[in-house]
Write a protein that holds these residues in place. Structure first.
Motif: not given
Length: 264
Positions: A153-162, A201-212, A237-243
């Motif tokens: 699933m993570k592979g399919i849904i990765s780096n979505a805008d929303i 945790i799942a979000m932290s593994e699929v969020i990409g540059d496009h994700t807003k 998410l912040e623990r995993k380095g996201f702002i």
């Protein structure tokens, strides 16, 4: 040409999401009564008589409660996989054959410039699946009603805008709450619902540059709170380095109030 969407309703009491391009508009699930659905459409200044189709994720009543009524009243085509059609038999009344279409799992259907991709999730339904909307290089992912988010699933849904992403329960609230143990066990199982922590945790593994934007969806009315879900997801998410709030934003959804119709 821009794709827009609104989470019309999300939660244990009923779910429905609206997605449109200039050429087509779709409703994903009809988990509220026909009258409630009409009210939700009015709130986003849209009408169900313009719908190109209804996409069904699975046969649980909080996803199909108003399906029969809406389909018959507005003569809308319905798309679901074969096992879900069989599971809905007897739950939605008679649907004319010319409104029944098959949309199998792990396939893509194209409607003009809009491609809709289906993918399987892990839930205690006949063959549950959710959808990704691809349009003009933009990607909108809907994923709720899954007990866990697999690597596939993570592979399919990765780096979505929303993302409209399940954040169903707080584990401690669920454990301490009034539900009988067999229901708690079902929710916590691999075929139940994703917790706030597991969602993050799942979000932290699929969020990409496009994700807003990430919309926290399908919150349990008994075992979660909007503030708690947002806080739990933000902390992990912040623990995993996201702002959070800079790289992307988190948004609430509601069982009765649609989110603002927003461009993807």
């Amino acid at each position: 040409m821009t794709m827009h969407f609104s989470v019309l309703a999300s939660g244990s009491t009923g779910n429905a999401i609206y997605v449109e391009t200039e050429e087509h508009s779709f409703l994903v699930d009809v988990g509220l009564s026909g009258k409630q659905m009409e009210g939700l459409f009015q709130k986003i200044d849209r009408s169900m008589d313009k719908l190109s189709g209804i996409l069904i994720t699975h046969e649980h009543s909080d996803h199909i409660k108003g399906l029969g009524v809406v389909a018959r009243k507005y003569n809308v085509p319905i798309f679901a996989n074969e096992k879900t059609w069989k599971a809905m038999d007897g739950l939605i009344g008679d649907i004319p054959l010319d409104q029944k279409f098959t949309f199998e799992m792990e396939t893509v259907k194209s409607f003009g410039s809009l491609d809709i991709e289906s993918f399987g999730v892990s839930h205690d339904a006949a063959e549950p699946m959710f959808y990704i909307f691809h349009h003009e290089g933009k990607k909108l992912v809907l994923i709720t009603d899954t007990g866990y988010v697999s690597d596939r699933m993570k592979g399919i849904i990765s780096n979505a805008d929303i993302y409209v992403f399940e954040s169903n329960h707080d584990v401690e609230m669920l454990r301490m709450g009034r539900y009988p143990w067999n229901v708690k066990r079902r929710i916590l199982s691999d075929f139940g619902h994703v917790s706030n922590e597991d969602a993050a945790i799942a979000m932290s593994e699929v969020i990409g540059d496009h994700t807003k934007r990430i919309y926290l969806a399908h919150l349990s009315k008994d075992n979660n709170l909007k503030d708690l879900a947002r806080m739990s997801v933000t902390q992990i998410l912040e623990r995993k380095g996201f702002i959070v709030g800079e790289q992307f934003s988190l948004y609430d959804t509601d069982p009765k109030i649609p989110t603002v119709l927003t461009a993807v």
